[in-house]
Design an enzyme around this catalytic site. Sequence first.
Site: not given
Ligand code: GLC
Length: 816
Positions: A427, A430, A503
């Site tokens: 995650d 980007e 999100d």
């Molecule tokens: C980001 C991700 C989400 C995750 C959060 C905490 O917002 O997109 O899926 O739960 O980070 O790690």
Amino acid sequence: MSDTKKEEIASSLISEEVLENIQHVNNPVLDLPIIEKTYLQSVRSFTKEGNNYIFSDGKAKVEVKVVSDDIIRVRLAPIGVFLDDFSYAVVDQAHEPHSYDVKEDEINYYVSTNNVVCTINKQNFLVSFSDTKGKLMNGDFSPMHWEENDDFGGYYVYATKKAFDDEVFYGCGDKASHLNLRGRRIINWNSDTYSYAFNQEPLYKTIPFYQGVTGGDAYGIFFDNTFKTYFDFGGEHKDQTSFWSEGGELQYYYIHGPQLIDVVKRYHELTGTHYLPPMWAIGYHQCRWSYYPEANVRHVADQFRKREIPCDAIYLDIDYMDGYRCFTWNKKYFPDPKQMISDLSANGFKTVVMIDPGIKVDENYWVFKEGQDNKYFCRRGDDYFMEGFVWPGRCQFPDYTNPKVREWWGGLYKGLVEDGVAGFWNDMNEPAIFGKGTFPDDVRHYYEGYRGSHRKAHNIYGMQMVRATYDGLKKLYKNKRPFTITRAAYSGTQRYSSVWTGDNIATWEHLRIGILQLQRLSMSGLSFCGTDIGGFTGNPDGELYTRWMQFGVFSPFMRVHSAGDTVDREPWSFGPEWEAICKKFIELRYKLLPYIYSIFWQQHKYGLPILRPVAMLEQDVYKNLLREEEFAFGDKILVSPVLNPSQKSKVVYLPQGNWYYYFNNTVYAGGNEIEINTPLDEMPIFIKAGTVMAEYPVMQYTGEKKIESLKLLLYYDEGENHSYGYTDHGETFAYEQNIFLEKHFIQNSTANSVKLLQQRDGLFTEKYDDYKIYPVGLPFEPKNIVMDGVSLYLQIDENGEKYILVDNDFKKLTIE
Ligand code: GLC
């Protein structure tokens, strides 16, 4: 535009019409600054090297390369020097075009293959692509052009194409817009866009690949450029489609159709497909930010089993780590992770954990120390380390564009793999930086030795991170298939990972956006995709959650996920009425697993997209190009998710052929719109008549039960129909050694007989010996049933339903 510039262009041999248009393009109607761009002039020379043709206007050069009979690449070198021919996206340029040729007449050069003619106009350097019947599919509106970038060197590069009146545009990854992008301008710059809105640009992923359909025929353009790119689909000028980039090379592939599905298939030939995921990865997954401590995780898992709601995986979000340090455990919350994971595993749950790219700056943290000692972290233009704040606080970031760094990163998973973790979730790649968005432009990247600033590497950063993850896991799991999921992506990421749409929000609008995004991702090479079912931020009510779960059954990746400050999101969280419906639908996912697994194989092996919009099924009818609320899941199931609260019925277009409504087997004739009731515990799901569909018994997790005999539903239809099935071990790469089984069923039926042939190919031996074939919709009462010369009879199962028990390797079954 300055007068000198005008004269300069006018004195070149560009036609007046084009000049007019060029002026129009530069006309500052939108109060944009007047930008001086240089355009290709007329073609002065031409050389040929194998399947590469180079045209020059005396200074700039254009290379036209025949990649295959259906794919042609065009590159522009503004001052006559091409950049290194390197791509993170393209895997295989070594297709052998069957035949290609170049001809010229007074007006044009024609580079042709068996299926495409690329025309280069000598006078104005306009490049266009036609089929062999002479139908123009895609052509320059004005010559390719560019503008110097004084700050970084290089050029901003532009292509402007004609947009036909009837032309419809698709593709481009995760865009939260209508399926047809006509009228839109999109931006590709991977961005952390928490709670994004409809039409918001840019989002998390960069897939600079679009498809156009005009006059019922389709083609694609893949603009393989990793810088910030823009596409304008008739937004600024109704009759033009432009794409441009803030750097790098103007390099694009024209991909011929004429069928849309073939354009996507050929794009996969260039950029690869998803490896076959382990079977458990296509079951139902439960996630939350975050399940902790251990007791909470165990409680959620126990509830699934107690309530008999199938589930294959539980996710641990960032809180499982020690102070958000990747590759560590918070021992207060998880004192004995190995034991917990092993207990979960004994209960049929796989554990998936989050790993982010930000490595906490902490001299006592081994990952930071190793990265620092080996100089694996990214640096600024003047050599300072790139630092930014993310979850752990002050962080540094590996440069995944360096193969050595990827190797190191892949190895870091060793401990977690030994603890039993089965899948990894990458995650914030980007990359996302709190307060600043992302890295500054001057950050330097190794870029496989070709070097580049962050402007060049930004859009592939996440892809290279998950590549490192995947490659490392592949070694660590030995022959087992890893499961990976990433938020950021560039074209080709499908070779390493599945994706989700980030999100989203718990609203009906976002359910609709999700349906658009997943169809679009599937058309853009990222078939293994899903949304956060129920919405990440905000709180759904039971109805929205349940309708989203229903869509989730037909999302290639099926996972519920939500932010920490929202209400509980387990299938039972909204009360017994909703729980019962969610359970019924999750069970449906498990029944469909053999079918779903087969469509994943078709994606892996043949490059076929998993979700197929109606446009892909019947592209010759204009109206179908605009249908976006329904789609085919593989080639045999059509679904039209319910997208509104209290919706009692829905109008669904059924493509040609006959269709069985899944919940009562009523047959509807296709080629029509029908209205279908949408009670809460049903959704419009149709099975194509003529299909032979395998179904598993409901299991609490994949592989829970031994299949004694495989159920096959034989949906009767008059005429000849083909169905496909795939099976293998479910978790190893043995399929690469042909240890799998592909099955073809050919149903040939009349009003009073059914003939079913089976052809099998591959080395895998199924664990069961029989099929139970359940005829559906037979218009006659069978009197005579013969399998490979042996007489059989109809039997009745425990639910009173009729079936025929046949050998699984039968060749011919006749029912009369
Ligand atoms: C980001 C991700 C989400 C995750 C959060 C905490 O917002 O997109 O899926 O739960 O980070 O790690």
